[in-house]
Design an enzyme around this catalytic site. Structure first.
Site, PDB file in Angstrom:
ATOM      1  N   HIS A  13      45.302  38.729  30.315  1.00 60.05           N
ATOM      2  CA  HIS A  13      43.909  39.113  30.128  1.00 60.05           C
ATOM      3  C   HIS A  13      43.066  38.562  31.270  1.00 60.05           C
ATOM      4  O   HIS A  13      43.148  37.373  31.570  1.00 60.05           O
ATOM      5  CB  HIS A  13      43.419  38.556  28.778  1.00 60.05           C
ATOM      6  CG  HIS A  13      42.003  38.890  28.477  1.00 60.05           C
ATOM      7  ND1 HIS A  13      41.608  40.129  28.030  1.00 60.05           N
ATOM      8  CD2 HIS A  13      40.870  38.156  28.581  1.00 60.05           C
ATOM      9  CE1 HIS A  13      40.299  40.130  27.853  1.00 60.05           C
ATOM     10  NE2 HIS A  13      39.826  38.956  28.195  1.00 60.05           N
ATOM     11  N   PRO A 193      36.811  36.089  36.192  1.00 58.88           N
ATOM     12  CA  PRO A 193      37.917  36.802  36.859  1.00 58.88           C
ATOM     13  C   PRO A 193      38.760  35.875  37.747  1.00 58.88           C
ATOM     14  O   PRO A 193      38.270  34.839  38.205  1.00 58.88           O
ATOM     15  CB  PRO A 193      37.187  37.849  37.718  1.00 58.88           C
ATOM     16  CG  PRO A 193      35.834  37.994  37.084  1.00 58.88           C
ATOM     17  CD  PRO A 193      35.499  36.657  36.516  1.00 58.88           C
ATOM     18  N   ASN A 194      39.979  36.288  37.968  1.00 55.84           N
ATOM     19  CA  ASN A 194      40.912  35.599  38.885  1.00 55.84           C
ATOM     20  C   ASN A 194      41.209  34.159  38.478  1.00 55.84           C
ATOM     21  O   ASN A 194      41.505  33.325  39.334  1.00 55.84           O
ATOM     22  CB  ASN A 194      40.380  35.623  40.327  1.00 55.84           C
ATOM     23  CG  ASN A 194      40.032  37.030  40.752  1.00 55.84           C
ATOM     24  OD1 ASN A 194      40.761  37.979  40.405  1.00 55.84           O
ATOM     25  ND2 ASN A 194      38.937  37.208  41.459  1.00 55.84           N
ATOM     26  N   ARG A 195      41.086  33.865  37.194  1.00 57.77           N
ATOM     27  CA  ARG A 195      41.334  32.508  36.676  1.00 57.77           C
ATOM     28  C   ARG A 195      40.365  31.467  37.250  1.00 57.77           C
ATOM     29  O   ARG A 195      40.609  30.270  37.165  1.00 57.77           O
ATOM     30  CB  ARG A 195      42.780  32.059  36.955  1.00 57.77           C
ATOM     31  CG  ARG A 195      43.827  32.940  36.253  1.00 57.77           C
ATOM     32  CD  ARG A 195      43.761  32.705  34.737  1.00 57.77           C
ATOM     33  NE  ARG A 195      44.767  33.458  33.998  1.00 57.77           N
ATOM     34  CZ  ARG A 195      44.525  34.617  33.376  1.00 57.77           C
ATOM     35  NH1 ARG A 195      43.333  35.174  33.408  1.00 57.77           N
ATOM     36  NH2 ARG A 195      45.476  35.209  32.695  1.00 57.77           N
ATOM     37  N   LEU A 196      39.261  31.929  37.852  1.00 56.34           N
ATOM     38  CA  LEU A 196      38.281  30.985  38.407  1.00 56.34           C
ATOM     39  C   LEU A 196      37.161  30.785  37.387  1.00 56.34           C
ATOM     40  O   LEU A 196      36.006  31.162  37.586  1.00 56.34           O
ATOM     41  CB  LEU A 196      37.749  31.508  39.757  1.00 56.34           C
ATOM     42  CG  LEU A 196      38.819  31.651  40.832  1.00 56.34           C
ATOM     43  CD1 LEU A 196      38.225  32.186  42.138  1.00 56.34           C
ATOM     44  CD2 LEU A 196      39.500  30.299  41.095  1.00 56.34           C
TER      45      LEU A 196
END
Ligand SMILES: Cc1cc2nc3c(=O)[nH]c(=O)nc-3n(C[C@H](O)[C@H](O)[C@H](O)COP(=O)(O)O)c2cc1C
Length: 217
Positions: A13, A193-196
């Site tokens: 996700h 987003p992007n695990r950030l």
């Protein structure tokens, strides 16, 4: 199992709904909690007050379970339980605990750590007396966390207390009541987003102010 593993492998996700930034953050973590809790209610998160409570036992082994947040204020976060349960024994020995909320609908997590104190008997009475009669009887009937050999024992215990209290007010047993978690650290996590992800942490300072820091995700 193979199918489940394939399914798990496919669970990716990407969080993208909202952000959390210093400009819009409230300086008071309780106010910030209130804002997020209101958003959880508005978003119809099921059981938004369900929180994971983690304690540590005498052997330093942690354990977690869900309990329900029943009240919060600048004094702390309140839940109710059996004072003779496993969690109560843990708290007796070590009152440092953590609670955690996860609201996937909002891609949010809140981590709270601090020390626990018991509510006063008068405060516990007020909450207990407001519970439905059967919940009050349940508190009397269940030796929470004890081993019981079968389900029937529990049903029999319930019937027994039902009889004992027939025609009488069901008052609070003195082994049941409220706990208040007085927080020392509250972290708000917003998926990005992007695990950030955004992580903003409030830590209590020696003079009872709150220091705010951003943490790497
Ligand atoms: C949704 C949900 C809400 C719960 N609420 C409470 C609660 O408010 N208080 C409580 O003592 N246990 C509650 N429980 C049960 C606990 O998770 C746990 O089984 C119980 O407190 C015994 O834990 P212990 O043996 O570690 O003390 C709840 C469980 C669930 C799934």
């Amino acid at each position: 199992m193979k199918d489940i593993q394939a399914h798990i492998n496919g669970l990716r996700h990407d969080f993208s709904k909202m952000s959390l930034d210093e400009d819009t953050l409230n300086a008071n973590p309780f106010k910030q909690f209130e804002i997020w809790f209101q958003a959880a209610i508005d978003s119809k998160v099921p059981e938004p007050n369900a929180m994971m409570l983690s304690t540590v036992n005498a052997k330093n082994c942690p354990s977690s379970r869900i309990v329900l947040l029943r009240n919060f204020s600048a004094k702390g976060f309140v839940f109710y339980s059996n004072y003779e349960s496993q969690k109560a024994k843990d708290i007796e020995l070590n009152n440092a605990v953590s609670i955690l909320f996860f609201w996937p609908e909002l891609e949010r997590q809140i981590r709270i750590e601090g020390k626990i104190i018991k509510q006063t008997a008068a405060e516990s009475d007020i909450y207990f007396n407001a519970r439905p009669r059967n919940s009050r009887l349940g508190a009397w009937a269940s030796p929470q966390s004890e081993k019981i050999s079968n389900r029937k024992i529990l049903d029999d215990l319930f019937q027994k207390v039902e009889k004992e209290f027939e025609g009488k007010e069901v008052t609070r047993p003195d082994w049941w009541g409220g706990y208040v978690l007085e927080p020392e650290r509250i972290e708000f996590w917003q998926g990005r987003p992007n695990r950030l992800h955004d992580r903003i942490c409030y830590s209590k300072t020696f003079n009872n102010n709150w220091e705010i820091a951003r943490l790497a995700p």
